[in-house]
Design a protein around this motif. Sequence first.
Motif, PDB file in Angstrom:
ATOM      1  N   SER A 182       0.858  -1.473   0.148  1.00 14.40           N
ATOM      2  CA  SER A 182       0.109   0.120   0.084  1.00 14.40           C
ATOM      3  C   SER A 182       0.875   1.242   0.049  1.00 14.40           C
ATOM      4  CB  SER A 182      -0.826  -0.064   0.931  1.00 14.40           C
ATOM      5  OG  SER A 182      -0.175   0.098   2.370  1.00 14.40           O
ATOM      6  N   ALA A 183       0.350   2.247  -0.460  1.00 12.56           N
ATOM      7  CA  ALA A 183       0.911   3.594  -0.654  1.00 12.56           C
ATOM      8  C   ALA A 183      -0.067   4.746  -0.637  1.00 12.56           C
ATOM      9  CB  ALA A 183       1.870   3.700  -1.738  1.00 12.56           C
ATOM     10  N   LYS A 184       0.054   5.646  -0.062  1.00  9.89           N
ATOM     11  CA  LYS A 184      -0.879   6.813   0.096  1.00  9.89           C
ATOM     12  C   LYS A 184      -2.330   6.635   0.049  1.00  9.89           C
ATOM     13  CE  LYS A 184       2.470   9.636  -2.450  1.00  9.89           C
ATOM     14  NZ  LYS A 184       2.911  10.315  -3.690  1.00  9.89           N
ATOM     15  N   GLY A 185      -2.588   5.479   0.847  1.00  8.75           N
ATOM     16  CA  GLY A 185      -4.028   5.064   1.207  1.00  8.75           C
ATOM     17  C   GLY A 185      -4.491   4.053   0.219  1.00  8.75           C
ATOM     18  N   PHE A 195       4.820   3.372  -6.612  1.00 10.73           N
ATOM     19  CA  PHE A 195       5.764   4.044  -5.596  1.00 10.73           C
ATOM     20  C   PHE A 195       6.510   2.623  -4.894  1.00 10.73           C
ATOM     21  CE2 PHE A 195       7.131   4.757  -1.159  1.00 10.73           C
ATOM     22  CZ  PHE A 195       8.353   5.581  -1.345  1.00 10.73           C
ATOM     23  N   PRO A 196       5.586   1.438  -4.567  1.00 13.51           N
ATOM     24  CA  PRO A 196       6.338   0.381  -4.291  1.00 13.51           C
ATOM     25  C   PRO A 196       6.984  -0.393  -5.258  1.00 13.51           C
ATOM     26  CG  PRO A 196       4.100   0.315  -3.445  1.00 13.51           C
ATOM     27  CD  PRO A 196       4.149   1.611  -4.558  1.00 13.51           C
ATOM     28  N   ARG A 197       6.739  -0.233  -6.494  1.00 14.80           N
ATOM     29  CA  ARG A 197       7.489  -1.000  -7.650  1.00 14.80           C
ATOM     30  C   ARG A 197       8.634  -0.216  -7.651  1.00 14.80           C
ATOM     31  NH1 ARG A 197       5.507  -3.953 -12.258  1.00 14.80           N
ATOM     32  NH2 ARG A 197       7.105  -3.986 -13.778  1.00 14.80           N
ATOM     33  N   MET A 198       8.968   1.033  -7.710  1.00 11.59           N
ATOM     34  CA  MET A 198      10.055   1.822  -8.128  1.00 11.59           C
ATOM     35  C   MET A 198      10.950   1.606  -6.771  1.00 11.59           C
ATOM     36  SD  MET A 198       8.686   5.596  -9.622  1.00 11.59           S
ATOM     37  CE  MET A 198       9.907   6.141  -8.392  1.00 11.59           C
ATOM     38  N   ARG A 221      -1.305  -5.037  -5.689  1.00 11.96           N
ATOM     39  CA  ARG A 221      -0.449  -6.434  -5.692  1.00 11.96           C
ATOM     40  C   ARG A 221       0.840  -5.733  -5.344  1.00 11.96           C
ATOM     41  NH1 ARG A 221      -0.873  -9.882 -10.725  1.00 11.96           N
ATOM     42  NH2 ARG A 221       0.033 -11.481  -9.134  1.00 11.96           N
ATOM     43  N   GLY A 222       1.782  -6.827  -4.197  1.00 17.92           N
ATOM     44  CA  GLY A 222       2.740  -6.382  -3.466  1.00 17.92           C
ATOM     45  C   GLY A 222       4.130  -6.909  -4.189  1.00 17.92           C
ATOM     46  N   PRO A 223       5.079  -5.991  -4.700  1.00 17.44           N
ATOM     47  CA  PRO A 223       6.154  -6.914  -4.983  1.00 17.44           C
ATOM     48  C   PRO A 223       6.842  -7.486  -3.805  1.00 17.44           C
ATOM     49  CG  PRO A 223       6.226  -4.481  -5.790  1.00 17.44           C
ATOM     50  CD  PRO A 223       5.112  -5.016  -4.832  1.00 17.44           C
ATOM     51  N   ARG A 224       7.974  -8.537  -4.044  1.00 15.67           N
ATOM     52  CA  ARG A 224       8.475  -9.117  -2.959  1.00 15.67           C
ATOM     53  C   ARG A 224       9.778  -9.567  -3.435  1.00 15.67           C
ATOM     54  NH1 ARG A 224       4.950  -7.090  -0.540  1.00 15.67           N
ATOM     55  NH2 ARG A 224       3.762  -8.050   1.379  1.00 15.67           N
ATOM     56  N   TYR A 225      10.661  -9.673  -2.654  1.00 14.40           N
ATOM     57  CA  TYR A 225      12.052 -10.404  -2.808  1.00 14.40           C
ATOM     58  C   TYR A 225      11.809 -11.849  -1.998  1.00 14.40           C
ATOM     59  CZ  TYR A 225      13.704  -5.603  -3.049  1.00 14.40           C
ATOM     60  OH  TYR A 225      13.687  -4.221  -3.335  1.00 14.40           O
ATOM     61  N   ALA A 226      12.696 -12.874  -2.463  1.00 11.42           N
ATOM     62  CA  ALA A 226      12.542 -14.239  -2.035  1.00 11.42           C
ATOM     63  C   ALA A 226      13.835 -14.941  -2.322  1.00 11.42           C
ATOM     64  CB  ALA A 226      11.336 -15.078  -2.343  1.00 11.42           C
TER      65      ALA A 226
END
Length: 184
Positions: free
Chosen positions: A95-98, A139-142, A102-107
Motif C-alpha cells: 500500500s501507498a498513499k491510502g 511507488f512500491p514498484r520503484m 499487488r505487492g512486489p517481494r523478494y525471496a
Amino acid sequence: MQIRVHLPLPPISPYNPLIDFPKQPALILNISLTNPRATVHPDCITKFNELKLGKSLKYIIYKLSDDYKEIVVEEASTDPEWENFQQKILDAKASAKGKEGRGPRYAVYDFQYELEGGEGTRNKIVFISWSPDVGTLVFPRMTYASSKEALKNSLNGIGAEVQANNEDEIEYSTILKDISKGKR
C-alpha cells in the motif's frame, strides 16, 4: 533534499557576437529528490545464513517495511511445497498513499532438482525478485526495484537470480528449466 539548478537562458541572437546583450534571467529548477533505496535489516542476513548453512529453511520471503525504508523478513519457512511458496508471493499486497495493490517481494528459495541423465541431485539458492506488471502501485514498484541490489549484495551465496513480472515466470517448471541449464 532539494537541488537548485541555475541555467542561463540563451541570448536572443547568438549568431552576432558584436551585439552586447543584457544579462538574461536564469531559469531556476527546483527538483525534490527522495531516496527510494531501502536499507537491509540484519535479520535478513541471519535468516539467509540459516537457509544456506543450516539447511533448516526452504525459503525466505522479504518485504519492505511499512515506511519503505528497510527490507525485512516477512516469512521464513521449512515448507517444501513450491505451490505454497508461490501462492504467498502471488497474494502479497502493498500500500501507498491510502491505496492498496499487488505487492512486489523478494525471496530466496533453496531449489532442489535432478540433473538430466540421472547424474544426481543439485541444490541452488535462487534469488527471486517478484514485481507484477499488473495491479502494482508505482511507488512500491520503484522502491523495490531500486532496493533490490542492496539485498542481493548482502546475501553471499546466491546461485541464480530470477526477475519475475508475471505469473508464468514464477512457475516451478520455468525456473527449473532455466537454472538447470545455467541460464539464470
